[in-house]
Design a protein around this motif. Structure first.
Motif, mmCIF file in Angstrom:
data_model
loop_
_atom_site.group_PDB
_atom_site.id
_atom_site.type_symbol
_atom_site.label_atom_id
_atom_site.label_comp_id
_atom_site.label_asym_id
_atom_site.label_seq_id
_atom_site.Cartn_x
_atom_site.Cartn_y
_atom_site.Cartn_z
ATOM 1 N N GLU A 78 0.950 -1.192 -0.150
ATOM 2 C CA GLU A 78 -0.057 -0.060 -0.087
ATOM 3 C C GLU A 78 0.957 1.243 0.023
ATOM 4 O O GLU A 78 1.422 1.688 1.032
ATOM 5 N N PRO A 79 1.240 1.629 -0.977
ATOM 6 C CA PRO A 79 2.357 2.955 -1.418
ATOM 7 C C PRO A 79 1.944 4.104 -0.389
ATOM 8 O O PRO A 79 2.576 5.068 -0.252
ATOM 9 N N TYR A 80 0.348 4.371 -0.302
ATOM 10 C CA TYR A 80 0.037 5.445 0.184
ATOM 11 C C TYR A 80 -0.115 5.334 1.865
ATOM 12 O O TYR A 80 -0.868 6.110 2.615
ATOM 13 N N GLY A 81 0.272 4.199 2.009
ATOM 14 C CA GLY A 81 0.151 3.798 3.823
ATOM 15 C C GLY A 81 -1.111 3.184 4.430
ATOM 16 O O GLY A 81 -1.742 2.708 3.444
ATOM 17 N N GLU A 82 -0.895 3.041 5.530
ATOM 18 C CA GLU A 82 -1.953 2.013 6.273
ATOM 19 C C GLU A 82 -3.339 2.585 6.055
ATOM 20 O O GLU A 82 -3.603 3.754 6.290
ATOM 21 N N PRO A 83 -4.382 1.983 5.789
ATOM 22 C CA PRO A 83 -5.787 2.381 5.798
ATOM 23 C C PRO A 83 -6.188 3.086 7.217
ATOM 24 O O PRO A 83 -5.699 2.369 8.377
ATOM 25 N N THR A 84 -6.786 3.949 7.271
ATOM 26 C CA THR A 84 -7.216 4.759 8.585
ATOM 27 C C THR A 84 -8.379 3.918 9.152
ATOM 28 O O THR A 84 -8.607 3.691 10.165
ATOM 29 N N SER A 85 -9.359 3.556 8.068
ATOM 30 C CA SER A 85 -10.458 2.509 8.413
ATOM 31 C C SER A 85 -11.064 1.736 7.345
ATOM 32 O O SER A 85 -10.755 2.124 6.173
ATOM 33 N N LEU A 86 -11.655 0.625 7.502
ATOM 34 C CA LEU A 86 -12.102 -0.340 6.321
ATOM 35 C C LEU A 86 -13.635 -0.281 6.492
ATOM 36 O O LEU A 86 -14.239 -1.052 5.962
ATOM 37 N N ASP A 87 -14.304 0.799 7.348
ATOM 38 C CA ASP A 87 -15.731 0.882 7.151
ATOM 39 C C ASP A 87 -15.875 1.635 6.070
ATOM 40 O O ASP A 87 -15.235 2.812 5.597
ATOM 41 N N PRO A 88 -16.743 1.115 5.067
ATOM 42 C CA PRO A 88 -17.104 1.615 3.803
ATOM 43 C C PRO A 88 -17.541 3.267 3.845
ATOM 44 O O PRO A 88 -17.233 3.883 3.242
ATOM 45 N N LEU A 89 -18.148 3.543 4.811
ATOM 46 C CA LEU A 89 -18.389 5.064 5.319
ATOM 47 C C LEU A 89 -17.248 5.864 5.177
ATOM 48 O O LEU A 89 -17.446 7.240 4.721
ATOM 49 N N LYS A 90 -15.936 5.431 5.794
ATOM 50 C CA LYS A 90 -14.913 6.263 5.789
ATOM 51 C C LYS A 90 -13.832 5.936 4.910
ATOM 52 O O LYS A 90 -12.683 6.438 4.753
ATOM 53 N N ALA A 91 -14.168 4.976 3.943
ATOM 54 C CA ALA A 91 -13.042 4.538 2.999
ATOM 55 C C ALA A 91 -13.165 5.506 1.683
ATOM 56 O O ALA A 91 -13.755 5.297 0.791
ATOM 57 N N ARG A 92 -12.389 6.581 1.590
ATOM 58 C CA ARG A 92 -12.491 7.527 0.589
ATOM 59 C C ARG A 92 -11.059 7.750 0.247
ATOM 60 O O ARG A 92 -10.827 8.475 -0.857
ATOM 61 N N GLY A 93 -10.083 6.811 0.359
ATOM 62 C CA GLY A 93 -8.605 7.070 -0.059
ATOM 63 C C GLY A 93 -8.389 5.665 -0.676
ATOM 64 O O GLY A 93 -8.929 4.729 -0.858
ATOM 65 N N LEU A 94 -7.143 6.007 -1.304
ATOM 66 C CA LEU A 94 -6.514 5.121 -2.347
ATOM 67 C C LEU A 94 -6.342 3.685 -1.294
ATOM 68 O O LEU A 94 -6.687 2.354 -1.828
ATOM 69 N N SER A 95 -5.493 3.833 -0.247
ATOM 70 C CA SER A 95 -5.301 2.729 0.761
ATOM 71 C C SER A 95 -6.484 1.975 1.294
ATOM 72 O O SER A 95 -6.287 0.603 1.111
ATOM 73 N N GLU A 96 -7.438 2.820 1.673
ATOM 74 C CA GLU A 96 -8.589 2.129 2.076
ATOM 75 C C GLU A 96 -9.391 1.071 1.057
ATOM 76 O O GLU A 96 -9.563 0.056 1.283
ATOM 77 N N ASN A 97 -9.664 1.599 -0.119
ATOM 78 C CA ASN A 97 -10.425 1.129 -1.106
ATOM 79 C C ASN A 97 -9.635 0.018 -1.894
ATOM 80 O O ASN A 97 -10.258 -0.973 -2.232
ATOM 81 N N THR A 98 -8.407 0.109 -1.835
ATOM 82 C CA THR A 98 -7.484 -1.079 -2.381
ATOM 83 C C THR A 98 -7.738 -2.414 -1.684
ATOM 84 O O THR A 98 -7.727 -3.426 -2.383
ATOM 85 N N VAL A 99 -7.739 -2.353 -0.387
ATOM 86 C CA VAL A 99 -8.184 -3.369 0.457
ATOM 87 C C VAL A 99 -9.743 -3.738 0.262
ATOM 88 O O VAL A 99 -10.067 -4.847 0.237
ATOM 89 N N LEU A 100 -10.539 -2.762 0.546
ATOM 90 C CA LEU A 100 -12.191 -3.186 0.544
ATOM 91 C C LEU A 100 -12.562 -3.591 -0.854
ATOM 92 O O LEU A 100 -13.517 -4.132 -0.818
ATOM 93 N N ALA A 101 -12.013 -3.368 -1.758
ATOM 94 C CA ALA A 101 -12.253 -3.735 -3.252
ATOM 95 C C ALA A 101 -12.282 -5.361 -3.164
ATOM 96 O O ALA A 101 -12.943 -6.110 -4.016
ATOM 97 N N ASN A 102 -11.417 -5.979 -2.145
ATOM 98 C CA ASN A 102 -11.442 -7.490 -2.118
ATOM 99 C C ASN A 102 -12.317 -7.973 -1.142
ATOM 100 O O ASN A 102 -12.004 -9.004 -1.007
ATOM 101 N N THR A 103 -12.597 -7.069 -0.375
ATOM 102 C CA THR A 103 -13.337 -7.849 1.056
ATOM 103 C C THR A 103 -14.782 -7.456 0.947
ATOM 104 O O THR A 103 -15.595 -8.265 1.306
ATOM 105 N N CYS A 104 -15.155 -6.438 0.592
ATOM 106 C CA CYS A 104 -16.571 -6.010 0.557
ATOM 107 C C CYS A 104 -17.041 -5.723 -0.839
ATOM 108 O O CYS A 104 -16.688 -4.888 -1.472
ATOM 109 N N ASP A 105 -18.042 -6.214 -1.283
ATOM 110 C CA ASP A 105 -18.678 -6.141 -2.522
ATOM 111 C C ASP A 105 -19.572 -4.756 -2.452
ATOM 112 O O ASP A 105 -20.413 -4.507 -1.533
ATOM 113 N N ALA A 106 -19.876 -4.330 -3.626
ATOM 114 C CA ALA A 106 -21.010 -3.301 -3.678
ATOM 115 C C ALA A 106 -21.816 -3.383 -4.753
ATOM 116 O O ALA A 106 -21.877 -4.587 -5.452
ATOM 117 N N LEU A 107 -22.905 -2.872 -4.903
ATOM 118 C CA LEU A 107 -23.980 -3.124 -5.885
ATOM 119 C C LEU A 107 -23.346 -3.240 -7.356
ATOM 120 O O LEU A 107 -23.919 -4.005 -8.049
#
Length: 566
Positions: free
Chosen positions: A78-107
């Motif tokens: 994660e070249p932009y560092g550790e995610p601050t949160s993996l709650d989709p509410l708060k995942a607005r950055g590259l680090s967070e969503n790079t992980v969430l894309a593989n854990t939590c599906d969207a519509l």
């Protein structure tokens, strides 16, 4: 096929040595149930060679060679560092969503070709100008085995409507009237005004589905190392050690058989220093990464494959204040005319970039592609094509003596080099600028907090990407009069009116001319100063293959499920 560059090759020649296959830029239709059909992204030559949209010698591919085998473990950075949160509410950055894309599906998903694709919704329609109806996929289960219900979907989306929870998607939530179940397998999203853009955001955290029972039990800890996650994605959160790593394990019961994971364990590290990241990749401690440090390409090319992908990201000099020198159009014009973009591209980007004519990335032209490209190349731009009277604008502005400050993220060496080049260009035309290196938390808060912006006049860096291949998103974020991201106070009722007409058009071919007229009124005021655009760069070592290449695909698509042994 990747970059065929000998170890130790001169950095300035890297772009000329890129050898990747051509792929098409796909369409992204707001009103389609499964996205629009792909459209070809032919390069447009410029005088002297190269392309207006991608660097000379660079062609784009959206996917990589399919894997042949399964793997026990892959380590990713994660070249932009550790995610601050993996709650989709708060995942607005590259680090967070790079992980969430593989854990939590969207519509929806943003596919490798940047088209909108079905996710947990199998289709969507616009029966009225203010409603979008999503048909929810049956037979999906959370990691704990519980079936995903329409109630879970409604709960997940409605969380963003609760102001107490502090969603990072507030700008989009402002236009939502209601979210309700309207059938055994249907939900209806109702907007306050005709708006197809909100529906396109259902591939992001705004449309991500979590298990209601689990989330309510964890409360405010949800999405943290202590609170964990409960989702439906191809990988399950196994552990999160703050400051060290996030570990995901394969979900053996993933609902999408076409994306059944081949990797048993996926580990994310948080190396942000480019030199240390290159060392870790070279030593094999890290197998792959997006956002490859350009300076490391010659060294890495013999150890694996480097791919160039589409990108809705861009480098802009973004004003953050509605008063002071930021608000003076002559100062903005002077800076735009005075910045030597070609010099920055040569010295900082090693020619793996092209000058940007508008603050709208051309890889976002996913519908009416040729019409948008013709405008982008031919229209009156805020960037001088043959030089310009930068110094004259400074004199007309009264030759101000105040110092303007550019805020960048601490440790972002590329942005630091660009900011220093901008500061030098400003000095040459009589303007004073300083560079402030901000802690990550404050840098990320620049987009959401007036207090964080205090004393910071401009910013550059990784925040300037569009969530979808939709040019209108640029106006939504930075040009709309009431946008929460429109920090410099730009107001144009006529542009707002054109935008309102465009966002109401489910037919993208009717949307395009209105979008162009609204965007042109905004860009000619030089609010966001365009600098350059560059492709997304992906590295995988010789042991792995399969990942898609483009941004925002790796934010809103289960990209790691495509990984496997080479």
């Amino acid at each position: 096929m990747g970059l065929d560059i000998p170890h130790g090759a001169p950095a300035a020649a890297m772009a000329l040595l890129i050898a990747v296959s051509v792929a098409g830029l796909a369409g992204c239709g707001g009103g389609s149930g499964s996205g629009a059909s792909p459209t070809t992204a032919a390069s447009t030559p410029l005088v002297g060679g190269g392309s207006a949209f991608h660097p000379s010698g660079v062609t784009i591919e959206t996917t990589t060679r399919a894997p042949r085998t399964s793997l026990a473990r892959v380590t990713w950075d994660e070249p932009y560092g550790e995610p601050t949160s993996l709650d989709p509410l708060k995942a607005r950055g590259l680090s967070e969503n790079t992980v969430l894309a593989n854990t939590c599906d969207a519509l929806q998903r943003t596919g490798p070709d940047l088209s909108l694709q079905p996710g947990l919704a199998t289709s969507w329609t616009h029966p009225t100008p203010t409603t979008t109806v999503f048909k929810i996929r049956a037979g999906v289960r959370f990691w704990d085995g519980a079936p995903m219900t329409v109630g879970d979907v409604v709960y997940s989306l409605r969380r963003h409507l609760d102001p107490r929870l502090g969603t990072r998607y507030r700008a989009w939530v402002n236009d939502i009237q209601s979210i309700a179940q309207t059938g055994p397998d249907k939900i209806t999203l109702t907007t306050k005004i005709p708006d197809v853009l909100v529906a396109q955001m259902m591939s992001t955290g705004l449309g991500t589905v979590i298990e209601q029972r689990y989330a309510e039990a964890r409360g405010s800890a949800y999405g943290s190392p202590a609170g964990g996650l409960m989702c439906t994605g191809p990988f399950e959160l196994s552990s999160w050690t703050r400051g060290r790593q996030i570990v995901l394990r394969r979900n053996p019961a993933y609902w999408d058989e076409a994306l059944e994971p081949r990797v048993q364990t996926l580990v994310f590290k948080f190396i942000t220093d480019p030199t240390k990241l290159i060392e870790a990749l070279t030593a094999g401690r890290i197998d792959g990464t997006y956002e490859v440090p350009i300076a490391g390409i010659p060294r890495l090319a013999s150890l694996g494959s480097i791919y160039a992908g589409l990108s809705t990201s861009q480098e802009i000099l973004q004003p953050l204040q509605s008063t002071g020198l930021d608000a003076n159009w002559r100062i903005r014009k002077a800076l735009s005319f005075g910045i030597e973009r070609t010099s920055i591209i040569q010295s900082v980007l090693h020619e793996v970039a092209v000058p940007e004519l508008f603050p709208i990335p051309p890889d976002s032209f996913a519908y009416a592609t040729q019409r948008f490209r013709t405008w982008w190349l031919a229209a009156d731009t805020p960037v001088p094509r043959h030089g310009g009277p930068a110094r004259t604008f400074v004199v007309e502005a009264g030759e101000p003596k105040a110092t303007m400050t550019i805020g960048i993220e601490q440790g972002d060496l590329q942005s630091l080099a660009v900011a220093q080049a901008v500061r030098g260009a400003a000095a040459e035309i009589g303007l004073k600028m300083a560079v402030a290196r901000l802690p990550r938390a404050r840098y990320e808060a620049l987009m959401f907090s007036k207090a964080a912006r205090r004393g910071i006049d401009w910013t550059i860096g990784r925040a300037a990407y569009l969530d979808q291949a939709e040019p209108l998103q640029a106006f939504f974020y930075w040009g709309l009069s009431n946008s929460s991201y429109n920090f410099d106070g730009f107001k144009d009722p006529h542009a707002d009116s054109l935008f309102a007409e465009a966002r109401a058009q489910a037919d993208p071919q009717l949307r395009a001319p209105l979008a162009i007229r609204a965007l042109q009124r905004w860009v000619r005021t030089v609010n966001n100063i365009p600098l350059y655009i560059s492709p997304e760069l992906l590295f995988m070592n010789n042991t792995i293959t399969g990942a898609p290449t483009s941004l925002p695909t790796f934010l809103y698509y289960p990209w790691a499920a495509m990984l496997g042994g080479a």
